[in-house]
Design a protein around this motif. Sequence first.
Motif: not given
Length: 94
Positions: A37-44
């Motif tokens: 998301y934009g310049d963020h990586d979300w990891i589950v």
Amino acid sequence: MFQHFEIAYEDGISVDVPVLLDAYLAYECKVVDSHTYGDHDWIVGEIQQTYRDDDSFWMKAYLNLVSFIFRYTWVALLILWQMIRYKRRYTRFI
């Protein structure tokens, strides 16, 4: 990378990840999903293995609790002192 900075670690049991030996608490996780998301990586991740250094973890938690109680006891005493001081100041004129 860890060897370059002389950080002690061992290989994980369930997942191919390094586990820091000085960590109070550590997890091995299997990646379930990831999104950018934009310049963020979300990891589950799904936790596969946990590690806890009982001696260090509980001692640090105890020290944090003592620090918290000490800090807010002083705040409470300061407020109480201010209330008593102002009450004395205003009751002189009554």
